[in-house]
Design a protein around this motif. Structure first.
Motif, PDB file in Angstrom:
ATOM      1  N   THR A   1      66.420  45.227  38.071  1.00 22.05           N
ATOM      2  CA  THR A   1      65.934  44.899  36.735  1.00 22.05           C
ATOM      3  C   THR A   1      66.064  43.393  36.530  1.00 22.05           C
ATOM      4  OG1 THR A   1      68.121  45.159  35.745  1.00 22.05           O
ATOM      5  CG2 THR A   1      66.736  47.143  35.876  1.00 22.05           C
ATOM      6  N   LYS A   2      65.568  42.886  35.421  1.00 18.01           N
ATOM      7  CA  LYS A   2      65.713  41.456  35.140  1.00 18.01           C
ATOM      8  C   LYS A   2      67.184  41.078  35.052  1.00 18.01           C
ATOM      9  CE  LYS A   2      61.317  40.747  32.737  1.00 18.01           C
ATOM     10  NZ  LYS A   2      60.659  40.338  31.469  1.00 18.01           N
ATOM     11  N   GLU A   3      67.971  41.974  34.450  1.00 14.61           N
ATOM     12  CA  GLU A   3      69.409  41.726  34.368  1.00 14.61           C
ATOM     13  C   GLU A   3      70.048  41.734  35.760  1.00 14.61           C
ATOM     14  OE1 GLU A   3      67.840  43.267  30.620  1.00 14.61           O
ATOM     15  OE2 GLU A   3      67.768  44.012  32.700  1.00 14.61           O
ATOM     16  N   GLY A   4      69.567  42.654  36.612  1.00 14.44           N
ATOM     17  CA  GLY A   4      70.075  42.730  37.981  1.00 14.44           C
ATOM     18  C   GLY A   4      69.723  41.484  38.773  1.00 14.44           C
ATOM     19  N   GLU A   5      68.503  40.980  38.597  1.00 19.50           N
ATOM     20  CA  GLU A   5      68.084  39.753  39.287  1.00 19.50           C
ATOM     21  C   GLU A   5      68.934  38.567  38.860  1.00 19.50           C
ATOM     22  OE1 GLU A   5      63.960  39.324  38.438  1.00 19.50           O
ATOM     23  OE2 GLU A   5      63.321  40.848  39.901  1.00 19.50           O
TER      24      GLU A   5
ATOM     25  N   MET B   1      86.550  39.645  31.045  1.00 20.83           N
ATOM     26  CA  MET B   1      86.211  40.972  31.587  1.00 20.83           C
ATOM     27  C   MET B   1      86.753  41.093  33.012  1.00 20.83           C
ATOM     28  SD  MET B   1      82.450  42.724  31.977  1.00 20.83           S
ATOM     29  CE  MET B   1      82.158  42.573  30.222  1.00 20.83           C
ATOM     30  N   ASP B   2      87.552  42.095  33.252  1.00 23.90           N
ATOM     31  CA  ASP B   2      88.193  42.295  34.552  1.00 23.90           C
ATOM     32  C   ASP B   2      87.467  43.394  35.311  1.00 23.90           C
ATOM     33  OD1 ASP B   2      89.884  42.250  36.663  1.00 23.90           O
ATOM     34  OD2 ASP B   2      91.545  43.281  35.661  1.00 23.90           O
ATOM     35  N   ILE B   3      86.622  43.006  36.286  1.00 24.63           N
ATOM     36  CA  ILE B   3      85.853  43.971  37.073  1.00 24.63           C
ATOM     37  C   ILE B   3      86.251  43.830  38.541  1.00 24.63           C
ATOM     38  CG2 ILE B   3      83.547  44.695  37.797  1.00 24.63           C
ATOM     39  CD1 ILE B   3      82.470  43.752  35.153  1.00 24.63           C
ATOM     40  N   ASN B   4      86.479  44.943  39.187  1.00 30.94           N
ATOM     41  CA  ASN B   4      86.905  44.973  40.582  1.00 30.94           C
ATOM     42  C   ASN B   4      85.875  44.263  41.471  1.00 30.94           C
ATOM     43  OD1 ASN B   4      87.480  45.807  43.289  1.00 30.94           O
ATOM     44  ND2 ASN B   4      88.663  47.534  42.456  1.00 30.94           N
ATOM     45  N   TYR B   5      86.387  43.375  42.342  1.00 25.68           N
ATOM     46  CA  TYR B   5      85.506  42.636  43.260  1.00 25.68           C
ATOM     47  C   TYR B   5      84.682  43.582  44.131  1.00 25.68           C
ATOM     48  CZ  TYR B   5      84.312  40.304  47.652  1.00 25.68           C
ATOM     49  OH  TYR B   5      83.642  39.875  48.771  1.00 25.68           O
TER      50      TYR B   5
ATOM     51  N   LEU C   1      79.808  49.819  37.581  1.00 29.34           N
ATOM     52  CA  LEU C   1      79.521  48.417  37.283  1.00 29.34           C
ATOM     53  C   LEU C   1      78.559  48.301  36.096  1.00 29.34           C
ATOM     54  CD1 LEU C   1      79.869  45.433  38.066  1.00 29.34           C
ATOM     55  CD2 LEU C   1      77.945  45.700  39.648  1.00 29.34           C
ATOM     56  N   GLU C   2      77.526  49.113  36.079  1.00 35.29           N
ATOM     57  CA  GLU C   2      76.563  49.080  34.976  1.00 35.29           C
ATOM     58  C   GLU C   2      77.241  49.460  33.661  1.00 35.29           C
ATOM     59  OE1 GLU C   2      72.221  50.009  36.964  1.00 35.29           O
ATOM     60  OE2 GLU C   2      73.574  51.707  36.625  1.00 35.29           O
ATOM     61  N   THR C   3      78.149  50.419  33.729  1.00 33.39           N
ATOM     62  CA  THR C   3      78.876  50.823  32.519  1.00 33.39           C
ATOM     63  C   THR C   3      79.758  49.689  32.016  1.00 33.39           C
ATOM     64  OG1 THR C   3      78.898  53.146  33.213  1.00 33.39           O
ATOM     65  CG2 THR C   3      80.535  52.477  31.575  1.00 33.39           C
ATOM     66  N   ASN C   4      80.477  49.032  32.944  1.00 32.66           N
ATOM     67  CA  ASN C   4      81.368  47.932  32.553  1.00 32.66           C
ATOM     68  C   ASN C   4      80.604  46.757  31.959  1.00 32.66           C
ATOM     69  OD1 ASN C   4      83.582  49.388  33.417  1.00 32.66           O
ATOM     70  ND2 ASN C   4      83.734  48.351  35.406  1.00 32.66           N
TER      71      ASN C   4
ATOM     72  N   SER D   1      77.565  47.059  30.614  1.00 33.80           N
ATOM     73  CA  SER D   1      76.655  47.562  29.568  1.00 33.80           C
ATOM     74  C   SER D   1      75.223  47.117  29.839  1.00 33.80           C
ATOM     75  CB  SER D   1      77.113  47.091  28.175  1.00 33.80           C
ATOM     76  OG  SER D   1      78.418  47.544  27.894  1.00 33.80           O
ATOM     77  N   GLN D   2      74.849  47.119  31.138  1.00 34.12           N
ATOM     78  CA  GLN D   2      73.505  46.703  31.543  1.00 34.12           C
ATOM     79  C   GLN D   2      72.999  47.636  32.641  1.00 34.12           C
ATOM     80  OE1 GLN D   2      71.798  44.228  30.198  1.00 34.12           O
ATOM     81  NE2 GLN D   2      73.415  43.230  29.000  1.00 34.12           N
TER      82      GLN D   2
END
Length: 294
Positions: free
Chosen positions: A60-64, A1-5, A41-44, A46-47
Motif C-alpha cells: 500500500t502507499k503506507e507500506g511503500e 512506540m516499541d515494536i520488535n525488530y 505489525l499492521e495492528t501496532n 494502525s496501518q
C-alpha cells in the motif's frame, strides 16, 4: 512506540519479494508465522501495509513509505554485522606497522587507506624510524610488520621477507643552479657537486657509501639529513644534488632533473618483513597480502 525488530525484518523480506512464501523461505520460518508477524505489525502501526491476493502481495502507499525507511536500515545493520564478523575473523584489534616516513608517505598511504576503509574496527598503529631502526623494532616484537628498503643489514635470518616493489635510486639537481650535462656523469665526476643525502644511520646512506667504495672513491657529503623531503627541498633551491629513491619524485618540482650516471646503479627493493618466530596476526597477514598483490 516499541515494536520488535523481528517484525520489521519480516516486513522487509515480504516487501522485497512481494511474496509471503518467498519471505518465509528466506527467513527459515513458516508462511503462517510470516503472515502473523505482518498482522501484528499492521495492528501496532494502525496501518494496512499490504494488499493481499492469492499468489502475490502489493505494498500500500503506507507500506511503500515504510519500506523506504526500513530497507536502508536493514542494509545498514547487515553491513555492520559483516564488518564485525570480518574484524573477528582477522583475530586482532590492532595492526602494528613500522616504516620510514618516506616509505609511509610515498608508498604505504593508499594501502593504509584501503585497509582502514575495509576494516575500520582495526586500530592501525604506525611507528616511524629508519629502515635499520624498524628492523630492530621487529626483532624486539614492537611491531607486527615492517616495510623497509632492501638490502638492509639489520634484517636477520629469523625474519620472513616478501619483496613488494623494485625501485631505482637517482641523483637529482636543479638545472638553474648547476650546468648539468646531457651526457652521463661518472661517480667520480659527481663528487665535484655538493652531495645531499640521508644520514649514516640509514640503509640508503649505507648503500651509497658502499657504491662509491666499490669504485675506490671516498664520498664526503655536503649535507646529511634524516628526510628525503628535505633533500628534495634543498635540491630545489640549489644547495646541491640529492640522492633519493625514484618513487619519491611524484611531487617533485619540475625544475629538478635526473642526472645520468655512467656506472650502473643497482636496483633496490621495498620488502615487507615479519618475525618468523612469532605467529603473525590475521590483520598483519591480510595487510601483507594486499602489499604483495598490489
Amino acid at each position: 512506540m516499541d515494536i520488535n525488530y523481528e517484525l520489521y525484518k519480516v516486513f522487509y523480506y515480504v516487501a522485497k519479494t512481494l511474496s509471503f512464501s518467498e519471505a518465509a523461505a528466506s527467513l527459515f520460518i513458516s508462511q503462517s508465522a510470516v503472515s502473523q508477524s505482518i498482522k501484528v505489525l499492521e495492528t501496532n502501526l494502525s496501518q494496512t501495509l499490504f494488499i493481499r491476493s492469492t499468489k502475490k502481495v502489493a505494498l500500500t502507499k503506507e507500506g511503500e513509505l515504510l519500506y523506504k525507511h526500513i530497507e536502508p536500515a536493514i542494509n545498514l545493520i547487515s553491513r555492520g554485522e559483516n564488518q564485525l564478523l570480518e574484524a573477528a575473523a582477522l583475530g586482532e584489534s590492532q595492526l602494528r606497522l613500522g616504516a620510514s616516513d618516506t616509505i609511509c608517505r610515498y608508498y604505504l598511504v593508499p594501502f593504509l587507506e584501503d585497509f582502514h576503509r575495509k576494516y575500520p574496527e582495526i586500530h592501525i598503529k604506525v611507528t616511524n624510524g629508519t629502515s635499520f631502526q624498524c628492523a630492530k623494532m621487529l626483532e624486539a616484537n614492537e611491531v607486527d610488520i615492517i616495510v623497509t628498503n632492501s638490502p638492509n643489514s639489520a634484517l636477520v635470518n629469523s625474519m620472513y621477507i616478501e619483496p613488494i616493489l623494485e625501485f631505482q635510486d637517482v641523483f637529482i639537481g636543479n638545472a638553474d643552479f648547476f650546468k648539468l650535462k646531457e651526457e652521463p656523469y661518472t661517480l667520480e665526476a659527481l663528487l665535484e657537486f655538493p652531495i645531499l643525502m640521508l644520514t649514516k644511520h640509514s640503509t640508503t646512506s649505507e648503500f651509497l657509501h658502499n657504491l662509491f667504495l666499490q669504485h675506490s672513491l671516498d664520498l664526503v657529503p655536503a649535507i646529511e639529513l634524516s628526510s628525503n623531503d628535505l633533500l628534495i627541498d634543498l635540491a630545489k633551491i640549489g644547495l646541491g644534488i640529492a640522492f633519493i629513491p625514484d618513487f619519491c619524485l611524484k611531487d617533485a618540482h619540475s625544475k629538478l632533473v635526473k642526472i645520468k650516471v655512467q656506472e650502473e646503479l643497482p636496483t633496490r627493493k621495498l620488502v615487507a618483513a615479519y618475525n618468523g618466530n612469532i605467529p603473525l596476526s590475521s590483520a598483519a597477514k591480510y595487510f601483507i597480502e594486499q602489499l604483495i598483490q598490489k
